[in-house]
Structures are given as C-alpha cells and as structure tokens.
Design an enzyme around this catalytic site. Structure first.
Site: not given
Ligand SMILES: NC(=O)c1ccc[n+]([C@@H]2O[C@H](COP(=O)([O-])OP(=O)(O)OC[C@H]3O[C@@H](n4cnc5c(N)ncnc54)[C@H](OP(=O)(O)O)[C@@H]3O)[C@@H](O)[C@H]2O)c1
Length: 435
Positions: A15, A133, A206
């Site tokens: 990421v 999420v 989540k």
C-alpha cells in the site's frame, strides 16, 4: 496557495509504495482538490533499500515512532500493519502530539479503536481510516458522513477478497476448496497461513469497525460470532445453485428485536442480489438505512492502488482541514456493543444431511422439525454417490422457513441422536433480505 501538507509515511510495502506513486502521479490533481500540495517529506520501513520508488528528498526513519515525533511532518500515515507493536506505538505518539493520522490498519482499529479515538479528540488530531475496510470502496465515509441522516438497520458485506475468490472459483469451475485455496496462495490472494482470512476473523475485524460507525458501538470484535468457509463443499454450492442462491462469506450487523447482531458466516444469498453477483476478489457492502433504503457499493477491496486511493482521500480531507470524530460521534458517546447469542438468530436455514437409507428416516427428521414448529420450504433428495450408497446414506437438502437457530440446532441434534442422520449436518443461514 497554502503551505504544502507534509506527509510522513510509515510502511512502504504494497500500500505504501502505491501511495508514494499516487502522490507523485496525481500531484497537480491532489493540490487542486486539497487547496495545497501534499508532499512526502519522510518515510519509514524496516529496511532502507531501493524499492524502485522516487524517494529523493524524503527523510528515512528507521524508527516509525521517531518519525511520528518529527517536526518535519504534518500528517502521520500508518501503513505498517499489525494490531500492536510499532504501528500502534507510533500512532499513539502522533495523536498525543496533535498530529493527524491516516491508517489502513483494521487489526489495530479493531483492537484499539476506542483507545485511539479518545486522544484523537482530546488533541484535535483527526484519525481517518477509509482504507481499513473494503480497500478502495468508500464505505467509511459513506457510513460516517453520507448516511449520517439515517438510522441504519443493517450493514452486510463481502469484506474478504480471499474468501470470495475461493467460493467463486469453487462454484464457477467446480473445484474443491483445497485446490482453490492452494491456487489463491499461488496468486498472492491468500497468505501462507490463511486461517485469519478463511476462518472469517479478518471479516469480523472489518465488521466490528462498520458496526461502530453504523450503530454507535465501541468497536468490539469479540461481540462478533464468527464461522469460516472451511466446511463449504461442492455439494453445498450445487444445491445452492439449484435453489437460486450463491454461498458468500458475509459479515452482517443487523438491528433485531434482541439487539444488534454481529455475525460472520457462510450465507445463502439470492442470486438476484448485488452481493451474490460480486465475484472473485471483489468486495461489496450493502447498507440499509431507514430513509435512504438499501444501497450497495462494489469494488476492489484490496491491492496497492485501490487501497492507496482510499488513503489519498483521507489525506485530502486533512489537507482541507476536515475535522470529524473518528467514529462519527464523540468517543465518549459510543456505547458497549450488544452481545446477541447466535442461538437467538432468526431466519431461514439450508441444511444438508446424510440420511440413513431406511424407511421412516425422513419421517423421523420431519417429526423432530415439526416438534419445534419448523416448517420446510424445500426438500431435495440427491442421488447418492458410490461412497454414500456404500455407507447406506442418502444426501438430502432441506430449506426451512423462518425459525430460530436454537430450534434448528436442537432438532438436528435430536435427529442425529435418533440414528437417522450420519455425519455432522451442514447448516447455512439464509439471508433473505440481503440486497
Ligand atoms: N495490501 C492490501 O491490499 C491492503 C488492503 C487494505 C488494507 N491494508 C492494510 O494496510 C497495511 C499495510 O499493508 P501492506 O499490504 O502494504 O503490508 P506490507 O506490504 O507487508 O508492507 C508493510 C510495510 O511496513 C514496513 N514495516 C514493517 N515493520 C516495520 C517497522 N517495525 N518499522 C517501520 N516499518 C515497518 C515494511 O518494511 P520493509 O518493506 O522494509 O519490510 C513494509 O514497507 C496493513 O495494515 C494492512 O492490513 C492492506
């Protein structure tokens, strides 16, 4: 134009490196939307090495917590991961000194969300986590801001791409669970130890975050009942198909007369529903609000670029000066999550049984159901495989009308005791109202 917003990015893995590239690629666009430039001034990782990224001009910190304390950054972006350890320590440090934090770390939020929301408020330091999420799906903002005018009735979603990939591949290509899991590992969709994903625990983290936003709960992953997808067989997928359903691992937080249920389990979803049509690694979230009705967001729930897209949106919000409580309301007003035992769940059930092949066996099962007022919507007797025939059993699939979990479990336990059913019955909940 205002002074640039100086970012310190902790973690330049999947990421983080996508975020670094996005910041460079979208430099002009971000500045136009944010009203100021968003520039990388510092980064941290375990190792300082060539990552094929342009990190010139950004200072390297071996220690992420030291970067969180640095006067050279205006925002701490946490992309390391892990519930505890360096990520949590560094985020606490940043918030304590009033530094806004952006994170993608659902494990940390599930474990410490409330402990972080409080200092975020006290010190006026936003804590944003759109990426935590649903990857690139803007579900946090949707619940926290866009649907703030609604009383939320239910949030349900496919929140784990690994599970959705495996179930989709099993169904589409008629391949058993183990083969699909091995393939998911090879393709990088599943971790070497996949328990966290296929056991439903990642989805539970989540869901606990979404339930906090939707129902004003203190995040409480322990309030989520969790079942994974390990027991799903091709026979279940074939029967679901015949009955007009698909099997999906859903996380569901739903207001019921007994309180808000939070549950993660394989679920029969009608094929016509958007959640059933979400295949492969995609994620989807359906939200039912009293005013807006039902809406569904579908998209890439993981991957560097999709997740970086969500991180960048949070960064722009901070650059614009957006200040919001982390969970959409003051941390002090969040209440304990309801703990609704699964036994109280009400709904329809799919049941697959290995019924002993002798006269009266089906009648005995029906009697056990009848004693508990369980009515059957469908009964399908399947052709026995060679193995089943040799073992003297016939596969039977039942679908019940609405009943309680306690009743169906009790009826099946008695049928097993009666000796008319062999093996553990397969039980899958039906989500009739899922969008
Ligand atoms: N990957 C996804 O699709 C995705 C989607 C949604 C959310 N997330 C979340 O995003 C976060 C990052 O995930 P990722 O997939 O990018 O992880 P990743 O590829 O494993 O990258 C982790 C990064 O953190 C660095 N790091 C590890 N320990 C560190 C330490 N003690 N100090 C400083 N840096 C340290 C690593 O450094 P080295 O590179 O030097 O080893 C690496 O750069 C996690 O919270 C994850 O749950 C990921």
């Amino acid at each position: 134009m205002a002074e640039p917003l100086r970012l310190g990015v902790a973690g330049v893995g999947v990421v983080g490196s996508s975020l670094v590239q996005l910041l460079q690629r979208q430099r002009g666009g971000l500045a136009a939307r944010a009203g100021r430039e968003c520039i990388l001034t510092a980064y941290s990782a375990r190792h300082r090495r060539d990552r094929g990224l342009d990190l010139d001009g950004a200072r390297f910190f071996e220690n992420a917590a030291a970067m969180a304390a640095s006067a050279e950054i205006d925002v701490f972006v946490e992309l390391i991961g892990g519930a505890d350890g360096v990520a949590y320590e560094a985020v606490k440090k940043a918030l304590a000194r009033g530094l806004p934090v952006v994170t993608a770390n659902k494990a940390m939020l599930a474990a410490h969300g409330l402990r972080l929301a409080a200092p975020s408020e006290t010190h006026g330091a936003p804590l944003f986590f759109e990426a935590a999420v649903g990857g690139g799906i803007p579900v946090i903002k949707t619940l926290r801001e866009s649907l703030a005018g609604n009383a939320i009735k239910r949030v349900s979603g496919i929140l784990n791409g690994t599970c959705n990939y495996i179930l989709s591949r099993m169904e589409t290509d008629n391949l058993p669970f183990d083969v699909c899991l091995t393939e998911a590992k090879r393709l990088g969709y599943a971790e070497a130890d996949p328990t966290f994903d296929i056991g439903g625990f990642d989805t539970a983290h989540k869901l606990a975050i979404l339930a906090s936003l939707a129902f004003g709960f203190k995040i409480d992953a322990a309030a989520v009942s969790v079942e994974g997808i390990e027991s799903i067989t091709l026979a279940d997928l074939a029967a679901a198909d015949e009955l007009g359903f698909r099997i999906k691992l859903l996380g569901v937080a739903e207001r019921t007369p007994h309180g808000v249920e939070q549950r993660v389990h394989p679920t029969m979803v009608a094929k016509s529903a958007p959640l059933a049509q979400t295949m492969g690694v995609l994620n989807a979230v359906s939200i039912d609000g009293d005013a807006v009705g039902e809406l569904t967001l579908v998209g890439r729930g993981a991957g560097g670029d999709a997740t970086a897209s969500a991180v960048a949106a949070d960064v722009i919000d901070i650059a614009r000066g957006t200040r919001l409580p982390a969970f959409g309301r003051p941390a002090a007003s969040l209440v304990d999550a309801d703990r609704v035992p699964m036994q109280r769940h009400e709904g329809g059930y799919y049941v697959r049984l290995a019924v002993v092949d002798r006269p009266g066996a089906m009648g005995a099962i029906a009697a056990r159901m009848g004693e508990r007022m369980i009515s059957l919507e469908a009964i399908m007797q399947k052709r026995a495989s060679k193995e089943a025939a040799a073992a003297g059993v016939v596969p039977v699939v039942l679908m019940t009308h609405g009943t309680t979990e306690a009743s169906i479990r009790d009826a099946l336990a008695h049928a097993v005791e009666d000796g008319v059913v062999r093996e553990k019955p397969q039980v899958i909940r039906i989500e009739r109202e899922a969008a």
